[in-house]
Motif scaffolding. Structure first.
Motif, short mmCIF file in Angstrom:
data_model
loop_
_atom_site.label_atom_id
_atom_site.label_comp_id
_atom_site.label_asym_id
_atom_site.label_seq_id
_atom_site.Cartn_x
_atom_site.Cartn_y
_atom_site.Cartn_z
N LEU A 461 0.82 -1.21 0.00
CA LEU A 461 0.00 0.00 0.00
C LEU A 461 0.86 1.26 0.00
O LEU A 461 0.53 2.25 -0.66
N ALA A 462 1.97 1.25 0.76
CA ALA A 462 2.87 2.40 0.75
C ALA A 462 3.53 2.58 -0.60
O ALA A 462 3.71 3.70 -1.09
N SER A 463 3.91 1.46 -1.23
CA SER A 463 4.52 1.54 -2.57
C SER A 463 3.53 2.08 -3.58
O SER A 463 3.89 2.88 -4.46
N ALA A 464 2.26 1.66 -3.46
CA ALA A 464 1.24 2.19 -4.36
C ALA A 464 1.06 3.68 -4.14
O ALA A 464 0.92 4.46 -5.10
N ALA A 465 1.08 4.12 -2.87
CA ALA A 465 0.96 5.55 -2.58
C ALA A 465 2.14 6.32 -3.16
O ALA A 465 1.98 7.46 -3.63
N ALA A 466 3.33 5.72 -3.13
CA ALA A 466 4.51 6.38 -3.70
C ALA A 466 4.35 6.55 -5.21
O ALA A 466 4.69 7.61 -5.77
N ARG A 467 3.80 5.54 -5.86
CA ARG A 467 3.60 5.64 -7.32
C ARG A 467 2.56 6.71 -7.65
O ARG A 467 2.72 7.48 -8.61
N ARG A 468 1.48 6.77 -6.84
CA ARG A 468 0.46 7.77 -7.11
C ARG A 468 0.97 9.18 -6.86
O ARG A 468 0.55 10.14 -7.51
N SER A 469 1.91 9.31 -5.91
CA SER A 469 2.42 10.65 -5.59
C SER A 469 3.23 11.24 -6.73
O SER A 469 3.43 12.46 -6.79
N THR A 470 3.72 10.40 -7.62
CA THR A 470 4.51 10.88 -8.75
C THR A 470 3.76 10.76 -10.08
O THR A 470 4.33 11.02 -11.14
N ALA A 471 2.47 10.34 -10.02
CA ALA A 471 1.70 10.14 -11.24
C ALA A 471 1.41 11.48 -11.91
O ALA A 471 1.15 12.49 -11.24
N THR A 472 1.43 11.49 -13.23
CA THR A 472 1.11 12.71 -13.99
C THR A 472 -0.15 12.54 -14.82
O THR A 472 -0.67 13.51 -15.35
#
Length: 659
Positions: A461-472
């Motif tokens: 879940l934290a890794s998914a949040a990290a990916r969403r934080s950099t999504a464009t």
């Protein structure tokens, strides 16, 4: 008066001495190997001199290079720390002959105590009680016994022998290890006391004739004869403390001792005690004495070296209780072999001070975030010390800080230390040198196996949040959201017990709609609700209890610290690359090192448990044993060959050996 001090040591030892020098206004010089060029102690010294090479024999054990470093840097004094040359009489004499101030006992005293057999004879004449001791193995008829190295310490060259048939190999192995560690393979044998306690007395002498005992420490909890937990004061029967102190002072006076030293005793269950050895240096565990007395022992060392009298007329009063643990880079899955790697994060909560007498938590560390733990030196990373008004409070404080520490990138003995401190036996002060042999439960990881999948969910879940934080693109949508919700997100990790697959699905509002893992958690997976997730934190409601998980990612490595313990995971790629398949029966090097001896030949039949070869790394011998009956098919590395972690050391074809 000392104006510029060279510290002939490394790691936390050097940092400890440097800290007191800064407080006193003494300029400092560090010496360092190539492997230590970027170490914290080098940066903290006022000057630093390179000793070309990496191994101790090339660098920190070279008297000529260290004296040359003192000359180059303009140092007028040398502190040996408490390792390498600290108990080397030749080094002490060379320093004084060079016109420098030696911060340590006289060379004559070091020499007298350095030969343990001669020391026993000398101190027996002074009335210090001794154990039966032999130098001729043929004279031994009563077992168990303990084989010990005559030079050095730290548990190296020590072997417990319970049967006469095992004595010859134990002596030979002890000689090899002692020769490698100290350059002297001389060993002797003494009676082994069952359920004995290792209790030592801190002594201090000055050049004006004063010799004092500054209290005692219990260092009984040991692994491989190396101390891992120490405390002051020791919990002792009535009347024993005074007699221990008297014997220690008598031992120090017998050799004209000046400076800091430790007299070590073995305390039997009936209250009798026996001299073990005298360490003519400051001990690794000296912080617990500093904590309960308020004294800075390095400051006292410098004062005595300058010719000043000790500022004490009697043994100081003791206040409260202090416990120290040695945090080491070790792999529990490999029998606590020394571990290597990069320390990505090293954070201990609640530390009140470093490298000086401290109430509360004290940290003496040789590493920081990003430090590399290599193969050339011992595995100790740091010492964590807790002081509190009572023994129970000190143990609780220390265990709690250790359990919450973030130790990422190198496996450690942290869980073992916490289990020891929290064990009923330790709380009851029921300790002796065989503590770990009798209490297998302390070797269990803090995080139980059924807690790893939940940690993996937090990591996913934290890794998914990290990916969403950099999504464009479509950044406002929850991670993995689809119009067709039938397919969950899938993340796979390798963990301590193999592969873990996490499946989860978030709904349109970002709520955890469903989740599962393979393998499953116990009989039934808990009900989990996602409270919130960021790139470095996941908060989950687990069966009605909110639990926070700290998540730290370095490449594919994911480190999760939760309320029950820590998990080190590696996220697997969705499309893994092909790998080279090893031959069946391959035995791999658990850590970098050198093959010291090869005991078998290609084509030789072996039985499960037979010794194939010996790997030497981080100052210890590591036996490599046959995993099954079979035939030795390959021995790709000869004696003396260097290997990296994962190198093939031997291949044993699992064929049935003849009966």
């Amino acid at each position: 008066m000392i104006t510029r001090l060279l510290v002939a040591n490394r790691g936390e030892i050097a940092r400890r001495v440097l800290a007191t020098c800064r407080m006193l206004g003494v300029e400092t010089v560090a010496v360092h190997s190539d492997a230590d060029a970027d170490a914290p102690f080098v940066a903290e010294a006022d000057q630093a001199v390179r000793l070309p090479g990496n191994t101790p024999a090339e660098t920190y054990l070279r008297i000529d290079l260290i004296l040359d470093a003192a000359r180059k840097s303009g140092a007028d004094a040398v502190h040996p720390g408490y390792g390498f040359l600290a108990e080397n009489a030749e080094f002490a004499a060379a320093v004084t002959d060079a016109g420098l101030t030696w911060v340590g006992p006289p060379a004559k005293a070091i020499a007298a105590m350095g030969d343990k057999m001669a020391a026993k004879a000398l101190l027996a004449d002074a009335g210090v009680p001794m154990l039966p001791t032999w130098t001729d193995a043929d004279e031994i008829t009563d077992f168990p016994v303990l084989v010990k190295a005559s030079a050095g310490g730290g548990g190296r060259g020590m072997r417990i022998v319970r049967e006469a048939a095992d004595l010859a190999e134990a002596v030979a192995s002890a000689r090899r290890e002692a020769a490698g560690a100290f350059g002297d393979g001389t060993v002797f044998v003494e009676r082994y006391v069952e359920r004995g306690r290792h209790v030592e007395v801190q002594v201090f002498g000055d050049s004006h004739g004063t010799v004092l005992a500054l209290g005692e420490r219990d260092c009984s909890i040991q692994r491989r004869h190396q101390k891992i937990v120490e405390e002051a004061p020791a919990v002792l029967p009535d009347g024993v403390r005074e007699r221990l102190h008297e014997a220690a002072v008598a031992a120090a006076r017998a050799v004209g001792y000046v400076g800091a030293g430790t007299v070590e005793f073995l305390l039997a269950p009936d209250g009798a005690f026996f001299f073990l050895e005298m360490n003519t240096r400051l001990q690794v565990e000296h912080p617990v004495t500093e904590a309960v007395t308020g004294l800075d022992l390095v400051r006292l060392q410098l004062m005595v070296a300058e010719g000043e009298p000790l500022p004490l007329a009697a043994t100081p009063p003791v206040t409260g209780h202090a416990i120290e643990v040695r945090l080491c880079a070790e792999d529990p899955a490999e029998g606590y072999r020394p571990a290597t790697g990069t320390l990505h994060r090293f954070a201990v909560p609640g530390v009140a001070g470093e490298f000086a007498p401290t109430r509360g938590l004290r940290l003496d560390s040789g590493v920081v975030d990003g430090s590399t733990v290599g193969v050339h030196y011992d595995s100790m990373l740091a010492k964590l010390v807790a002081w509190a008004p009572t023994r129970a409070e000190a143990a609780r404080l220390l265990a709690g800080a250790l359990a919450r520490a973030e130790l990422h990138g190198v496996t450690t003995n942290r869980d073992l230390l916490v289990r020891v401190l929290r064990s009923p036996e330790f709380r009851a002060a029921e300790v002796d040198t065989g503590f770990l042999d009798r209490h297998d439960g302390v070797f269990a990881p803090l995080l139980p196996p059924d807690g790893v999948p939940l940690a993996a969910l937090a990591a996913a879940l934290a890794s998914a949040a990290a990916r969403r934080s950099t999504a464009t693109v479509l950044a406002g949508l929850p991670s993995g959201w689809r119009n067709v919700p039938a397919f969950p997100q899938v993340t796979r990790f390798t963990g301590p017990d193999g592969e873990i697959e996490v499946r989860y699905r978030l709904d349109r509002a970002g709520t955890l709609a469903e989740w599962s893992t393979q393998p499953v958690i116990g009989d039934a997976a808990p009900t989990v609700t996602l409270v919130g997730a960021t790139p470095d934190r996941a908060v989950l409601d687990v069966d009605g209890v909110r639990r926070a998980f700290r998540v730290h990612r370095v490449g594919s490595a994911v480190f999760v610290d939760g309320p029950d313990g820590a998990a080190s995971l590696a996220e697997l790629p969705r499309f893994p690359l092909p790998t080279v398949e090893l031959a069946a029966g391959s035995l791999l090097a658990p850590l970098p090192g050198a093959v010291a001896r090869v005991h078998v030949e290609v084509g030789q039949r072996v039985a499960a448990g037979d010794l194939l070869l010996t790997l030497e790394a981080m100052k210890l011998e590591h036996p490599v044993l046959a995993p099954t009956d079979g035939v030795v098919a390959e021995l790709p590395v000869p004696a003396g060959g260097q290997v990296d972690t994962g190198a093939v050391l031997a291949v044993v074809n699992p064929e049935e050996a003849p009966r």
